[in-house]
Design an enzyme around this catalytic site. Structure first.
Site, short mmCIF file in Angstrom:
data_model
loop_
_atom_site.label_atom_id
_atom_site.label_comp_id
_atom_site.label_asym_id
_atom_site.label_seq_id
_atom_site.Cartn_x
_atom_site.Cartn_y
_atom_site.Cartn_z
CG HIS A 1 -4.41 -3.12 2.14
ND1 HIS A 1 -3.47 -2.82 3.11
CD2 HIS A 1 -4.98 -1.95 1.79
CE1 HIS A 1 -3.48 -1.53 3.35
NE2 HIS A 1 -4.38 -0.97 2.55
CB CYS B 1 -0.99 -0.03 1.16
SG CYS B 1 -2.35 1.17 0.98
CD GLU C 1 -2.62 -6.12 4.37
OE1 GLU C 1 -2.88 -4.94 4.69
OE2 GLU C 1 -2.00 -6.43 3.34
#
Length: 220
Positions: A193, A89, A195
């Site tokens: 992102h 990011c 994750e």
């Protein structure tokens, strides 16, 4: 060729400079069986074979906090020495020379700048939501078997690399495209992102770990 491969990765460092979503990144890697070591000072780098630079927030405060850790010059050397580094990011944006978001000098690991996403009919800024990756150049995160995964974005700015070969993947934004991934040598980054991108994001991180464990071959 000498330097084209490294020994298998034993320890991955997660850079903590006060601007990253460390918990979610740590949780994602733990689920993949890969622990992360906290990196807050230059001496923490000594035990690391690879690094992750996360980031959430604005460009200038992030660079200020990164300078306060004493890590900036070490990160530049890390990249220069072709050691593995993954930005996430805002961590992607910090790899560039400058940003429209502020006046601070970025890390400069990639030539180019970060620009505000253009106003486009039907698109909101900040751009928040899922988008499909469009591969542009080979990189260890996105392998052919992954096709074009959907991943989760939250951003108002996107990098514009000077070198087309640094652009690993894009995503559609309005009538055009925006940078989603960059890669050069052993340094790469995701604007999205991973994750927070469910199974698709986990697969991308797993690809990176597998690449590290296999000796981090340079992309061809």
């Amino acid at each position: 060729m000498p330097g084209d491969s490294l020994k298998p990765i034993q320890r991955i460092g997660l850079i903590d400079y006060g601007m990253g979503n460390l918990h979610s990144v740590q949780t994602s890697f733990n689920r993949l069986g890969q622990p992360l070591a906290q990196v807050r000072h230059p001496q923490d780098l000594e035990a690391c074979d690879a690094l992750i630079l996360p980031g959430v927030g604005a460009f200038d405060p992030a660079m200020e906090k990164l300078h306060s850790t004493g890590l900036v010059q070490h990160l530049r050397s890390w990249h220069h020495n072709k050691r593995p580094l993954l930005g996430i990011c805002l961590g992607l944006q910090l790899l560039f020379e400058r940003s429209d978001e502020g006046n601070a000098e970025g890390l400069g690991l990639f030539e180019g700048e970060v620009q505000r996403l253009p106003d486009q009919q039907g698109e909101r800024i900040p751009h928040m939501g899922w988008a499909q990756l469009k591969p542009q150049h080979p990189c260890p995160l996105l392998v052919q078997s992954d096709a074009q995964p959907w991943v989760y974005f939250v951003h108002s700015y996107a990098a514009v690399p000077n070198k087309a070969t640094d652009l690993a993947a894009t995503m559609t934004f309005g009538q055009g495209e925006a940078t989603a991934m960059v890669w050069r040598n052993r340094t790469g980054a995701c604007q999205f992102h991973p994750e927070k991108s469910a199974k698709a994001g986990a697969q991308l991180l797993k690809n990176w770990i597998s690449w590290l464990q296999s000796g981090a071959q340079l992309p061809k």
